[in-house]
Structures are given as C-alpha cells and as structure tokens.
Scaffold this motif. Structure first.
Motif, PDB file in Angstrom:
ATOM      1  N   THR A  50       7.677  10.208  -6.343  1.00 55.93           N
ATOM      2  CA  THR A  50       6.842   9.045  -6.624  1.00 55.93           C
ATOM      3  C   THR A  50       7.518   7.787  -6.099  1.00 55.93           C
ATOM      4  O   THR A  50       8.680   7.520  -6.422  1.00 55.93           O
ATOM      5  CB  THR A  50       6.603   8.894  -8.137  1.00 55.93           C
ATOM      6  OG1 THR A  50       6.186  10.146  -8.683  1.00 55.93           O
ATOM      7  CG2 THR A  50       5.538   7.853  -8.417  1.00 55.93           C
ATOM      8  N   ASP A  97       3.267   4.036  -4.884  1.00 55.21           N
ATOM      9  CA  ASP A  97       2.330   4.763  -5.755  1.00 55.21           C
ATOM     10  C   ASP A  97       2.001   3.958  -7.005  1.00 55.21           C
ATOM     11  O   ASP A  97       0.836   3.861  -7.394  1.00 55.21           O
ATOM     12  CB  ASP A  97       2.913   6.123  -6.141  1.00 55.21           C
ATOM     13  CG  ASP A  97       3.085   7.046  -4.943  1.00 55.21           C
ATOM     14  OD1 ASP A  97       2.129   7.149  -4.154  1.00 55.21           O
ATOM     15  OD2 ASP A  97       4.169   7.641  -4.797  1.00 55.21           O
ATOM     16  N   TYR A  98       3.048   3.377  -7.622  1.00 57.48           N
ATOM     17  CA  TYR A  98       2.836   2.625  -8.861  1.00 57.48           C
ATOM     18  C   TYR A  98       3.791   1.437  -8.913  1.00 57.48           C
ATOM     19  O   TYR A  98       4.923   1.498  -8.427  1.00 57.48           O
ATOM     20  CB  TYR A  98       3.067   3.502 -10.094  1.00 57.48           C
ATOM     21  CG  TYR A  98       2.129   4.679 -10.172  1.00 57.48           C
ATOM     22  CD1 TYR A  98       0.814   4.531 -10.621  1.00 57.48           C
ATOM     23  CD2 TYR A  98       2.553   5.950  -9.779  1.00 57.48           C
ATOM     24  CE1 TYR A  98      -0.055   5.599 -10.678  1.00 57.48           C
ATOM     25  CE2 TYR A  98       1.689   7.037  -9.836  1.00 57.48           C
ATOM     26  CZ  TYR A  98       0.394   6.850 -10.282  1.00 57.48           C
ATOM     27  OH  TYR A  98      -0.470   7.926 -10.326  1.00 57.48           O
ATOM     28  N   CYS A  99       3.313   0.383  -9.544  1.00 54.17           N
ATOM     29  CA  CYS A  99       4.125  -0.796  -9.837  1.00 54.17           C
ATOM     30  C   CYS A  99       4.248  -0.926 -11.354  1.00 54.17           C
ATOM     31  O   CYS A  99       3.228  -1.003 -12.053  1.00 54.17           O
ATOM     32  CB  CYS A  99       3.486  -2.046  -9.247  1.00 54.17           C
ATOM     33  SG  CYS A  99       4.306  -3.589  -9.711  1.00 54.17           S
ATOM     34  N   ASP A 123       0.810  -1.220   0.000  1.00 57.40           N
ATOM     35  CA  ASP A 123       0.000   0.000   0.000  1.00 57.40           C
ATOM     36  C   ASP A 123       0.843   1.270   0.000  1.00 57.40           C
ATOM     37  O   ASP A 123       0.322   2.349  -0.299  1.00 57.40           O
ATOM     38  CB  ASP A 123      -0.938   0.020   1.202  1.00 57.40           C
ATOM     39  CG  ASP A 123      -2.044  -1.025   1.104  1.00 57.40           C
ATOM     40  OD1 ASP A 123      -2.253  -1.548  -0.014  1.00 57.40           O
ATOM     41  OD2 ASP A 123      -2.672  -1.326   2.128  1.00 57.40           O
ATOM     42  N   GLU A 150      -5.221   0.410  -9.725  1.00 59.83           N
ATOM     43  CA  GLU A 150      -4.758   1.794  -9.812  1.00 59.83           C
ATOM     44  C   GLU A 150      -3.237   1.878  -9.719  1.00 59.83           C
ATOM     45  O   GLU A 150      -2.623   2.781 -10.299  1.00 59.83           O
ATOM     46  CB  GLU A 150      -5.386   2.635  -8.689  1.00 59.83           C
ATOM     47  CG  GLU A 150      -6.887   2.855  -8.820  1.00 59.83           C
ATOM     48  CD  GLU A 150      -7.698   1.601  -8.475  1.00 59.83           C
ATOM     49  OE1 GLU A 150      -8.854   1.508  -8.948  1.00 59.83           O
ATOM     50  OE2 GLU A 150      -7.178   0.722  -7.746  1.00 59.83           O
ATOM     51  N   GLN A 151      -2.620   0.943  -9.027  1.00 51.34           N
ATOM     52  CA  GLN A 151      -1.161   0.942  -8.889  1.00 51.34           C
ATOM     53  C   GLN A 151      -0.460   0.298 -10.076  1.00 51.34           C
ATOM     54  O   GLN A 151       0.675   0.663 -10.412  1.00 51.34           O
ATOM     55  CB  GLN A 151      -0.757   0.180  -7.620  1.00 51.34           C
ATOM     56  CG  GLN A 151      -1.125   0.847  -6.309  1.00 51.34           C
ATOM     57  CD  GLN A 151      -0.877  -0.084  -5.140  1.00 51.34           C
ATOM     58  OE1 GLN A 151      -1.403  -1.209  -5.095  1.00 51.34           O
ATOM     59  NE2 GLN A 151      -0.060   0.357  -4.200  1.00 51.34           N
ATOM     60  N   ILE A 202      -1.204  -5.988  -5.676  1.00 57.93           N
ATOM     61  CA  ILE A 202      -1.174  -4.674  -6.320  1.00 57.93           C
ATOM     62  C   ILE A 202      -2.570  -4.337  -6.828  1.00 57.93           C
ATOM     63  O   ILE A 202      -3.226  -5.159  -7.486  1.00 57.93           O
ATOM     64  CB  ILE A 202      -0.179  -4.667  -7.497  1.00 57.93           C
ATOM     65  CG1 ILE A 202       1.236  -5.002  -7.017  1.00 57.93           C
ATOM     66  CG2 ILE A 202      -0.206  -3.335  -8.226  1.00 57.93           C
ATOM     67  CD1 ILE A 202       1.858  -3.972  -6.140  1.00 57.93           C
TER      68      ILE A 202
END
Length: 340
Positions: free
Chosen positions: A305, A247-249, A244, A271-272, A268
C-alpha cells in the motif's frame, strides 16, 4: 523544512489500544450546552471520545499494545534493540515510560530506551527517529509507542478541548529489511506557535497548578492550512510521486472539516482521504496509526500500500512521510470496552 530519507527499515506491525470508557459529546442536556455541542460536532465530526479511567495511564495501554504485538509477531525479545515512547503524558516526570516498558516487557539490558515529548506530529517524528537509529544498530528490531491520556489534562467544562481529545496508544514494530521501499520524510517546526496550543500548568513554571490544556482552534487551523500542503507536496516531489500515485492519505485525525480542507488544497480525493475520529476523538500522536488500524486493516494485512502520512500540531511541529507498506504481519485495535 528538512527532507530526509530512511532505507532498509520497514514497519512489521501495528497494534492500537482504546480505553473502555466512552464520553458522548451530546451528554449535556441543557439547551445552551446542547446548541454549543451541536456546532462543535458539526464542524469537527467528533461525536464521542474514548477516555481512560483516573488510575489508568498511557504506559498501561502501551504495555497491552506491546504484549499483543510481540505475541503476534513471535519476535525473540532479545532481538529488540530500541524502544522509543512518544508521549506528552508520561506516568512520571522521571523515569521515562520507555525504560519502564523495557523492564515490564522483559527486554535485554542492552536495549536502548528513551521518551520523546511530542504530540500530534509525534508519530511521524517517532517513525523517523526510530528508523534512523535502528538502521545504525547491530540488531534489527525496534518498538515505537505513541499516545497520550489527554483527557487527564483538562477539566470537562473546558469545552474548547474536552469535546475534542480522546485517549489511545499505538505500538509499532519496525525491523531492518534489505529489500523495502525508501521512506521520504519532510519535517518542520515553528516555536512561534507555542502559546496557541499549550499545557501551561504542572511544569517548572507553574508546578502547583492543576493541568488545564489551552488551544486556540483558529490559530491551529490557520497554521495547518499554511504549512501542511507545502510539507506534503515537498515530500511527494522528493519521493517522485504524484497525488494520484498514493493509495491512501492519513493525516492527524484532529478535525473533520480541517482534513477535508487540507484534502482539497492538496488534491486528495475522498476515496484516498481517511477520516476516522468520529467515535474516538483526537488521540494526539496515536491518531495516525490508530486510523490505519481502524480504517485500513484489511488492506494493510493483504497487499502493498502506498501511503502518505502527515502529523501536525503543538509546537508548531509538523512532519510528512511517503512510503510503501508491504503487507503487515499484525494490524489490529484492542478495544478494552469489548474485551473486558
């Protein structure tokens, strides 16, 4: 697998280059071929691919990317101490692409330049190696170039690969900075996978045979689901992050169904998870930085990020990194179709 960290090195900018030509996976109008391609598109999410012309090489695209990146950063070229070019499709068996690029860019003769032969894990390995070496050098800037012209490595009737692989190159600028987030890497390899994703022709064992890339997609899928969740979870644990927290994977853009399965196993969210290969194809070691430019440009240019990046493939070889990117000074895609 090995856990390793890098301190005081940060990514300053990324420029990716897409070649002009577009190959649609629905171009073949025969009924049998259309049914087969429909199944492939449904499972992989790849509708079209970008491919280079016969005379265009990965070094050509790399030069375009580096010139643009250096122009936007306004770096003094004498400050660049290291150039690493990660590719499986170099212009020549020798000399390597990196040393040719050093000359073409007008970099100092004191610049260290060499190639690394890696594919889909190549960006993660290249980022680790470039960062580690840069941290021990007296001057503080480096270029990492990653990518392949895989479309030159198979015939179009080889549908197992011709419908998947596209061409692209990304150039990444790295610099030494005192106050930046630690990068945590998880790296692994298993040579037992060599027969399942291989270019058997054109090397020392079969020097006079035309290239014909071979891939056992099921074996790739099994390997990925077996190794990558562990790599990701180990990396996050050593970073001190939970899923959690990111921000992004961005994982190697190989196959939409595979990435969604991996996302589910890792936890994941939609959104990620970044998926961006649909109109580009699997672009080997360029796929992760290309996905960053395509899908996250506005974010990466304007705010810090937290990223989880993971590459995996030929070898078997895999690597994951957890890092916080400060706002980039450059992040863009040069699309040669729209710029010509």
């Amino acid at each position: 697998m090995t856990i390793t960290t890098v301190n005081k090195v940060s990514i300053a900018g990324i420029v990716s280059v897409l070649p002009e030509s577009i190959c649609e996976n629905t171009d073949d109008t025969s009924e049998l071929a259309s049914q087969e391609m429909a199944r492939i598109v449904a499972s992989t999410g790849i509708h079209s691919r970008r491919v280079t012309a016969a005379e265009q090489t990965v070094l050509d695209l790399g030069l375009i990317a580096c010139e643009s990146l250096l122009g936007e950063l306004a770096w003094d070229r004498d400050d660049i101490s290291l150039v690493i070019f990660v590719t499986q499709t170099p212009d020549y068996p020798l000399p390597g692409n990196a040393i040719q690029l050093q000359h073409q860019l007008g970099l100092s003769k004191s610049t260290i330049a060499f190639d690394v032969n890696l594919g889909c894990s190549g960006f993660i390995y290249g980022l680790w190696q470039t960062s580690q070496l840069l941290s021990g050098l007296p001057t503080g800037k480096a270029l990492l170039i990653v990518g392949d012209t895989t479309s030159h490595q198979y015939s179009e009737n080889n549908r197992a690969v011709s419908s998947l692989f596209g061409d692209a190159v990304s150039a990444i600028a790295l610099e030494k900075i005192e106050n930046c987030d630690e990068m945590v890497f998880s790296l692994g390899s298993d040579g037992a996978g060599a027969p399942y994703l291989i270019q058997p022709n054109g090397g020392a064992r079969k020097p006079n045979c035309a290239p014909e890339l071979f891939m056992d997609g099921m074996q790739v899928f099994v390997f990925t689901l077996r190794e990558i969740p562990t790599s990701v979870n180990t990396c996050l644990a050593h970073k001190g992050w939970r899923v959690d927290d990111i921000d992004y994977c961005v994982m190697h853009q190989a196959n939409e169904m595979m990435l969604k399965r991996l996302g589910d196993k890792i936890g994941i969210s939609q959104e990620q998870l970044i998926i961006s290969m649909g109109e580009i194809g699997n672009t080997s070691s360029a796929s992760i930085p290309l996905a960053l430019c395509v899908s996250l440009q506005a974010v990466l240019l304007h705010q810090p990020t937290k990223l989880l990046l993971s590459g995996f493939g030929v070898g078997w070889s895999w690597g994951t990194v957890a890092l916080t990117l400060q706002p980039l000074k450059s992040c863009k895609v040069i699309d040669l179709k729209t710029s010509t």
